[in-house]
Design a protein around this motif. Structure first.
Motif, mmCIF file in Angstrom:
data_model
loop_
_atom_site.group_PDB
_atom_site.id
_atom_site.type_symbol
_atom_site.label_atom_id
_atom_site.label_comp_id
_atom_site.label_asym_id
_atom_site.label_seq_id
_atom_site.Cartn_x
_atom_site.Cartn_y
_atom_site.Cartn_z
ATOM 1 N N GLY A 174 0.756 -1.291 -0.163
ATOM 2 C CA GLY A 174 -0.052 0.002 -0.199
ATOM 3 C C GLY A 174 0.980 1.245 -0.214
ATOM 4 N N SER A 175 1.875 0.853 -0.341
ATOM 5 C CA SER A 175 3.196 2.060 -0.178
ATOM 6 C C SER A 175 2.877 3.478 -1.506
ATOM 7 C CB SER A 175 4.175 1.416 -0.408
ATOM 8 O OG SER A 175 4.901 1.020 -0.921
ATOM 9 N N GLY A 176 3.304 4.148 -1.302
ATOM 10 C CA GLY A 176 2.839 5.071 -2.989
ATOM 11 C C GLY A 176 3.675 5.267 -4.195
ATOM 12 N N ASP A 177 4.996 3.895 -3.883
ATOM 13 C CA ASP A 177 5.519 4.183 -4.803
ATOM 14 C C ASP A 177 4.777 2.848 -5.405
ATOM 15 O OD1 ASP A 177 7.187 6.441 -4.563
ATOM 16 O OD2 ASP A 177 8.969 5.187 -3.810
ATOM 17 N N ALA A 178 4.424 1.842 -4.363
ATOM 18 C CA ALA A 178 3.844 0.832 -4.995
ATOM 19 C C ALA A 178 2.773 0.551 -5.314
ATOM 20 C CB ALA A 178 3.380 -0.117 -3.846
ATOM 21 N N MET A 179 1.753 1.536 -5.128
ATOM 22 C CA MET A 179 0.370 2.097 -5.293
ATOM 23 C C MET A 179 0.912 2.625 -7.500
ATOM 24 S SD MET A 179 -2.014 1.174 -4.152
ATOM 25 C CE MET A 179 -3.247 1.939 -3.750
ATOM 26 N N LYS A 180 1.922 3.374 -7.305
ATOM 27 C CA LYS A 180 1.871 4.620 -8.374
ATOM 28 C C LYS A 180 2.726 3.458 -9.826
ATOM 29 C CE LYS A 180 2.232 8.237 -6.709
ATOM 30 N NZ LYS A 180 3.612 10.036 -6.352
ATOM 31 N N ASP A 181 3.191 3.015 -9.301
ATOM 32 C CA ASP A 181 4.156 1.852 -9.955
ATOM 33 C C ASP A 181 3.639 0.356 -11.025
ATOM 34 O OD1 ASP A 181 6.115 2.989 -9.554
ATOM 35 O OD2 ASP A 181 7.330 2.435 -8.373
ATOM 36 N N ARG A 182 2.378 0.239 -9.953
ATOM 37 C CA ARG A 182 1.416 -0.284 -10.835
ATOM 38 C C ARG A 182 1.266 -0.612 -12.418
ATOM 39 N NH1 ARG A 182 -1.506 -3.821 -6.675
ATOM 40 N NH2 ARG A 182 -1.081 -3.574 -4.767
ATOM 41 N N PHE A 183 1.210 0.231 -12.015
ATOM 42 C CA PHE A 183 0.213 0.784 -14.344
ATOM 43 C C PHE A 183 0.956 0.834 -14.697
ATOM 44 C CE2 PHE A 183 -1.398 3.460 -17.056
ATOM 45 C CZ PHE A 183 -2.065 2.998 -18.286
ATOM 46 N N ILE A 184 2.450 1.540 -14.235
ATOM 47 C CA ILE A 184 3.871 1.769 -15.240
ATOM 48 C C ILE A 184 4.452 0.859 -15.645
ATOM 49 C CG2 ILE A 184 6.159 3.707 -15.006
ATOM 50 C CD1 ILE A 184 4.645 5.927 -12.927
ATOM 51 N N MET A 185 5.044 -0.012 -14.525
ATOM 52 C CA MET A 185 6.118 -0.873 -14.576
ATOM 53 C C MET A 185 6.111 -2.094 -15.361
ATOM 54 S SD MET A 185 8.501 -1.519 -10.807
ATOM 55 C CE MET A 185 9.485 0.439 -10.655
ATOM 56 N N GLN A 186 6.626 -2.432 -15.822
ATOM 57 C CA GLN A 186 6.128 -4.018 -16.262
ATOM 58 C C GLN A 186 6.506 -5.056 -15.388
ATOM 59 O OE1 GLN A 186 6.518 -5.636 -19.139
ATOM 60 N NE2 GLN A 186 6.841 -3.437 -20.111
ATOM 61 N N PRO A 187 5.804 -5.985 -15.166
ATOM 62 C CA PRO A 187 4.929 -7.046 -14.050
ATOM 63 C C PRO A 187 5.840 -7.082 -13.431
ATOM 64 C CG PRO A 187 3.334 -7.178 -15.950
ATOM 65 C CD PRO A 187 4.331 -6.478 -16.888
#
Length: 375
Positions: free
Chosen positions: A229-242
């Motif tokens: 639930g951290s900010g980076d983990a939430m934002k990176d879900r849509f951006i990073m490769q899985p």
């Protein structure tokens, strides 16, 4: 096919075609991918040239071949309803072929198959409803028939592994992806995906305690709890490769993290179809080119299943059948060129575990000697 065959089988008609068109009529083998669609696209591309050919004086002046067939070809090519039908066929089949082409690559795509299938079915439905001028809530007999075929194929090719890979893709839990379509839901809220994911985990983790631990870690991942639930983990879900996202943010769930490292890197391919085409080409050869398509398909079915049954026989690796797993239908003899392949083919996925590969490197100038020990 009638138009193409008439032009290609009559020399003067073919000369007229070459005079009016710089492109060639494609004659695609029936065992090739989407051969009919490729031919229809070429027809659509050279529509104006074909029409100019049949309205030219030479087309009507030439009387040496079948005049009635020539008049029928002219009538069809000048009929706009024919071209409307061609456009219609291309419009709702192109998305199917595009999805298959996207899947048939070396890059990881197993976790994308579920979304691709959903999008493809939606695009096919839109193309059919647009042509029929039907509202989305109304029924369409043609769409029902097409949907039945697509769903039968999906039910045949879909596996629990597809649903598990879809469930472990962080992108499908992001607010950006969910907001693109009001009908989208997160994978953990989809009943079919949840059921198949649980079946996969049940088979992967036999121990009940390990399975419960993985389910708890998946709950934290899907509900964005604890470290997820951290900010980076939430934002990176849509951006990073899985797989990159799991490497960066998945350390708090070590048991679950091991699964996406294996599943999300899996590619998809059409190798099974290509093997089937190879068998078809073996049956429908130059010497047996008058076999009807249905009979050829039946022979492919029988041929393939006989191979599967033969694998259960103790003599499978001793007779001529041992060549089947090496080169398919191309290698049917024990010539010197094929014996070397047999030595490699004996080490297959059905053999016991390979103990190791030892390399003799005592002297750099000597050749490396590979020793493979099989238990």
């Amino acid at each position: 096919m009638f138009i193409k065959n008439f032009i290609m089988n009559h020399g003067m008609r073919l000369v007229m075609f070459n005079d009016h068109c710089n492109l060639k009529l494609l004659s695609v083998a029936p065992t090739r991918f989407a051969s009919t669609l490729i031919m229809l696209k070429r027809f659509r591309q050279i529509k104006n040239d074909l029409q100019q050919m049949v309205i030219s004086p030479k087309w009507d002046d030439y009387k040496e071949d079948d005049v009635r067939k020539a008049a029928s070809v002219k009538e069809k090519l000048l009929d706009e309803l024919l071209w409307d039908d061609i456009d219609y066929i291309i419009s709702f089949t192109e998305s199917i072929c595009e999805m298959i082409r996207r899947a048939d690559t070396d890059r990881p795509s197993l976790h994308l198959m579920y979304e691709w299938w959903d999008n493809m079915i939606e695009q096919v439905k839109k193309a059919i409803y647009r042509k029929e001028r039907t509202q989305p809530h109304q029924e369409s007999p043609f769409w029902d028939a097409v949907c039945k075929v697509l769903m039968a194929r999906w039910s045949k090719s879909n596996t629990s592994l597809n649903c598990l890979a879809h469930s472990l893709n962080p992108k499908y839990y992001s607010s950006e992806w969910l907001s693109e379509d009001t009908n989208r839901v997160a994978p953990h809220k989809d009943l079919e995906i949840t059921r198949e994911r649980k079946n996969c985990i049940l088979r992967y983790f036999v121990n009940e305690d390990d399975r419960r631990k993985v389910n708890i870690e998946f709950a934290n991942f899907s509900m964005c709890m604890q470290e997820f639930g951290s900010g980076d983990a939430m934002k990176d879900r849509f951006i990073m490769q899985p797989i990159t996202w799991w490497a960066v943010h998945g350390a708090s769930a070590p048991s679950l993290q091991a699964i996406p490292f294996k599943v999300l890197g899996q590619p998809c391919s059409s190798s099974c179809c290509e093997r089937n085409w190879s068998t078809y080409n073996f049956i429908h050869s130059v010497r047996r080119n008058k076999i009807t398509p249905q009979r050829a398909e039946d022979l492919v079915f029988v041929h393939t299943n006989l191979r599967l049954l033969a694998r259960r026989s103790p003599s499978y690796n001793e007779s001529a059948t041992q060549m089947w797993d090496v080169g398919g239908d191309e290698f049917d003899s024990l010539e010197e060129t094929n014996v070397g392949r047999l030595e490699i083919a004996n080490i297959s996925l059905d053999e016991p575990q390979l103990e190791g590969v030892l390399f003799n490197v005592d002297h750099e100038d000597e050749d490396l000697e590979d020793v493979v020990q099989v238990e």
